[in-house]
Write an enzyme that holds these catalytic residues in place. Structure first.
Site, PDB file in Angstrom:
ATOM      1  N   HIS A  33       5.783  16.722  -1.633  1.00 37.70           N
ATOM      2  CA  HIS A  33       6.219  18.068  -1.483  1.00 37.70           C
ATOM      3  C   HIS A  33       6.604  18.717  -2.872  1.00 37.70           C
ATOM      4  O   HIS A  33       6.814  17.968  -3.629  1.00 37.70           O
ATOM      5  CB  HIS A  33       7.272  18.576  -0.586  1.00 37.70           C
ATOM      6  CG  HIS A  33       7.752  19.856  -0.365  1.00 37.70           C
ATOM      7  ND1 HIS A  33       6.850  20.718   0.282  1.00 37.70           N
ATOM      8  CD2 HIS A  33       8.633  20.602  -0.564  1.00 37.70           C
ATOM      9  CE1 HIS A  33       7.478  21.956   0.361  1.00 37.70           C
ATOM     10  NE2 HIS A  33       8.467  21.699  -0.413  1.00 37.70           N
ATOM     11  N   HIS A  45      10.231  26.924  -3.287  1.00 36.35           N
ATOM     12  CA  HIS A  45       9.107  26.211  -2.739  1.00 36.35           C
ATOM     13  C   HIS A  45       8.471  26.981  -1.709  1.00 36.35           C
ATOM     14  O   HIS A  45       8.892  27.826  -0.964  1.00 36.35           O
ATOM     15  CB  HIS A  45       9.413  24.715  -2.418  1.00 36.35           C
ATOM     16  CG  HIS A  45      10.480  24.564  -1.370  1.00 36.35           C
ATOM     17  ND1 HIS A  45      10.357  23.999  -0.176  1.00 36.35           N
ATOM     18  CD2 HIS A  45      11.786  25.387  -1.173  1.00 36.35           C
ATOM     19  CE1 HIS A  45      11.464  24.181   0.789  1.00 36.35           C
ATOM     20  NE2 HIS A  45      12.419  24.807   0.005  1.00 36.35           N
ATOM     21  N   CYS A 118       1.778  23.648  -0.920  1.00 37.98           N
ATOM     22  CA  CYS A 118       2.906  23.588  -2.007  1.00 37.98           C
ATOM     23  C   CYS A 118       2.722  23.324  -3.354  1.00 37.98           C
ATOM     24  O   CYS A 118       3.400  23.867  -4.226  1.00 37.98           O
ATOM     25  CB  CYS A 118       4.236  22.932  -1.294  1.00 37.98           C
ATOM     26  SG  CYS A 118       3.721  21.245  -1.222  1.00 37.98           S
TER      27      CYS A 118
END
Length: 198
Positions: A33, A45, A118
């Site tokens: 991530h 994010h 992401c």
């Protein structure tokens, strides 16, 4: 020292070294991530709107941009500062990264794990261009696996065609008084032939 405390101390060291605009990579089980550090222990994010089974990852659908505390985003996973793309791209000034990251908080985006994830989001904030190294690596690995599968099936098909032609030759020879027999010798791993006269 336990595994959890070693991760916590590692992450504390990473957090201490972060500067505004740095990309932060959070190691998850099946993927990494990504977010952007904006100061005050905060990360901006892109995260799936649904609470999915792997720490908020959503493969396809709607996602939201959030500003959350570093420790909440880390969620017990190992982190690292990852500005490796600086070698091939020029990062935007930190104040622009922070400004645009904070301005995007609360906005939703359609995500696709290959086209807009992401890492694409964090890369866009930092460099003005979307990219994802983990998608590129995954594509390379999948491509290599596909080539291997095609090669295996191609070899099996070629072997089947050769075997079929040998069987056909035997059938053609059976119409004569002489029978040609092609046999595979498993001890020598080779084909052998013999003739039987009728």
């Amino acid at each position: 020292m336990s595994f959890c405390s070693s991760i916590t101390s590692h992450n504390a060291k990473v957090l201490k070294e972060l500067e505004i605009g740095d990309l932060v990579e959070f190691s998850r089980h099946f993927y990494n991530h990504w977010g952007v550090f904006v100061g005050n222990e905060d990360i901006v994010h892109l995260i799936g709107c649904k609470n999915d089974w792997i720490s908020g990852v959503q493969f396809i659908g709607e996602a939201i941009v959030k500003k959350e505390n570093f420790w909440k985003v880390a969620d017990g996973c190992k982190t690292k500062k990852n500005n490796s793309k600086d070698k091939t791209r020029r990062p935007r000034p930190p104040y622009q990264i922070e400004r645009d990251a904070c301005a995007s908080v609360g906005k939703t985006e359609n995500v696709h794990f290959l086209l807009n994830n992401c890492e694409h989001f964090a890369s866009y904030l930092s460099y003005g261009k979307k990219s994802s190294d983990q998608v590129s690596l995954g594509s390379l690995l999948l491509g290599g696996a596909a080539v291997a599968v095609v090669g295996i099936f191609g070899g099996l098909l070629a072997g089947a065609l050769i075997l079929n032609s040998k069987i056909k030759e035997n059938r053609d020879d059976e119409s004569n008084d002489t029978t040609y027999i092609e046999e595979y010798d498993f001890r020598t791993y080779s084909w052998g032939s013999s003739y039987r006269y009728g």
